[in-house]
Motif scaffolding. Structure first.
Motif, mmCIF file in Angstrom:
data_model
loop_
_atom_site.group_PDB
_atom_site.id
_atom_site.type_symbol
_atom_site.label_atom_id
_atom_site.label_comp_id
_atom_site.label_asym_id
_atom_site.label_seq_id
_atom_site.Cartn_x
_atom_site.Cartn_y
_atom_site.Cartn_z
ATOM 1 N N ILE A 1 50.051 35.336 41.671
ATOM 2 C CA ILE A 1 49.658 36.651 41.162
ATOM 3 C C ILE A 1 48.388 36.494 40.331
ATOM 4 N N ALA B 1 46.677 41.163 37.114
ATOM 5 C CA ALA B 1 47.883 41.777 37.666
ATOM 6 C C ALA B 1 49.118 41.248 36.965
ATOM 7 N N MET C 1 49.519 43.065 33.801
ATOM 8 C CA MET C 1 50.053 44.404 34.058
ATOM 9 C C MET C 1 51.560 44.362 34.283
ATOM 10 N N PHE C 2 52.021 43.448 35.138
ATOM 11 C CA PHE C 2 53.457 43.358 35.400
ATOM 12 C C PHE C 2 54.220 42.970 34.134
ATOM 13 N N SER D 1 54.211 46.095 31.712
ATOM 14 C CA SER D 1 54.874 47.288 32.252
ATOM 15 C C SER D 1 56.374 47.082 32.392
ATOM 16 N N THR E 1 50.545 49.292 29.021
ATOM 17 C CA THR E 1 50.820 49.624 30.427
ATOM 18 C C THR E 1 49.924 50.753 30.910
ATOM 19 N N ILE F 1 47.489 49.542 34.161
ATOM 20 C CA ILE F 1 47.729 49.973 35.544
ATOM 21 C C ILE F 1 46.440 50.479 36.210
ATOM 22 N N VAL G 1 43.926 47.450 36.718
ATOM 23 C CA VAL G 1 44.253 46.540 37.817
ATOM 24 C C VAL G 1 44.004 47.207 39.170
ATOM 25 N N LEU G 2 44.354 48.497 39.285
ATOM 26 C CA LEU G 2 44.099 49.202 40.540
ATOM 27 C C LEU G 2 42.601 49.291 40.822
ATOM 28 N N HIS H 1 41.609 45.265 41.550
ATOM 29 C CA HIS H 1 42.236 44.594 42.695
ATOM 30 C C HIS H 1 42.651 45.536 43.816
ATOM 31 N N PRO I 1 45.563 48.409 45.385
ATOM 32 C CA PRO I 1 47.014 48.293 45.523
ATOM 33 C C PRO I 1 47.468 47.261 46.553
ATOM 34 N N LEU J 1 49.555 43.645 45.886
ATOM 35 C CA LEU J 1 49.966 43.463 44.497
ATOM 36 C C LEU J 1 51.383 42.931 44.371
#
Length: 318
Positions: free
Chosen positions: A43, A47, A50-51, A54, A203, A207, A210-211, A214, A216, A219
């Protein structure tokens, strides 16, 4: 009924409970290096951030929904939570990832361990109840030296690299220092709500970022092992850890809470020895001893309890 500790109260000396929570937090964040090492293999770093934030925010929102207190307590402080998210997550995470593209892990760990030093300076400038003392500065310097010794050959091998990368790591430490100070202003807000507010704000920022960077596509394309590491990183090393983090700030103050960055590398090495079969070297033991001496110096109680020299006692009785 348990009484929640409030953020922003005057900082008393570290209690045994404070030290216990600090060591526990250091152990958890030391383990986060293990989970991150697995996750970052599949990953992208942004990203992963973000994960991490979130999932942690979702877990804490569910916790507050089931157990309380209400997240509505955070609504009047929404702007402050975005500032806290920027200082404590977005800026330092980004600078650390950027710096580590050019620097070895050893040097990065030592530069990160300067966080208590910057926090102490900032607290001395910006607060009324966390002023510098000789014991505090001496202890912090012992801790930084111990971290350098403990990293050992890894530090020497990583001393090269561009100056901007080193400034990026120092910038991350200074950002963390500001975050420790800024966290004091959440007066009357229980630590679980502060942790949830910070991670929810992070978060909201991460989000779309990252969008944008990178997109969607791909991901969520990671193995079960990697997602297990992400869940552990988010739930244990972020959601639970930040509740501890804000409790320590509330009861012990910003400078004392920042000492966790000295414990983290020590914890990471011990966990590697216990669970990954890594060998504990003599220089690592020596570095841990120096860090321990630094923490004892900052605490001060052991030296205060030591018997006074006869000459001084005799003079005081005259």
């Amino acid at each position: 009924m348990a009484v929640e500790t409030k953020i922003g109260a005057s900082a008393p000396p570290m209690s045994i409970r404070d030290w216990t929570l600090l060591v526990l937090l250091g152990a958890i964040w030391g383990g986060s290096f293990f989970f991150a090492r697995i996750a970052v293999a599949e990953i992208a770093p942004l990203a992963l951030v973000m994960f991490r934030v979130s999932i942690a925010a979702a877990v804490l929102q569910l916790w507050l929904l089931l157990r309380g207190p209400s997240f509505r307590l955070a609504f009047p402080l929404a702007g402050s939570f975005f500032v806290m998210a920027t200082l404590n997550n977005i800026i330092p995470f980004s600078l650390i990832f950027l710096g580590q593209t050019e620097l070895g892990a050893g040097l990065a760990s030592v530069l990160n361990a300067t966080t208590p030093f910057w926090t102490a300076i900032l607290a001395n400038m910006l607060t009324q109840d966390e002023k510098l003392s000789a014991a505090k500065i001496t202890g912090i310097l012992f801790g930084i030296a111990g971290t350098a010794v403990m990293i050992g050959p890894g530090l020497i091998a990583g001393l090269g690299g561009p100056i901007w990368a080193k400034f990026a790591l120092i910038g991350a430490s200074i950002s963390y220092g500001f975050a420790f100070i800024f966290a004091r202003r959440f007066r009357g807000v229980p630590p679980p709500v502060v942790a949830t507010g910070q991670l929810t704000a992070s978060t909201v920022v991460m989000i779309p970022l990252v969008l944008l960077v990178h997109g969607p596509a791909g991901l969520f394309a990671a193995s079960f092992e990697v997602w297990s590491a992400v869940i552990a990183l988010a739930v244990l090393a972020t959601a639970f850890a930040y509740i501890l983090y804000f409790r320590i700030i509330a009861s012990a103050g910003a400078t004392n809470a920042s000492l966790v960055t000295l414990i983290v590398p020590m914890s990471a090495i011990l966990l590697g020895t216990l669970f990954l079969g890594e060998r504990l070297e003599v220089f690592e033991i020596a570095g841990m001893a120096l860090i321990g001496l630094g923490l004892v110096t900052i605490d001060g109680r052991l030296f205060a309890a030591a018997p006074k020299p006869f000459g001084r006692s005799h003079v005081n009785r005259m």
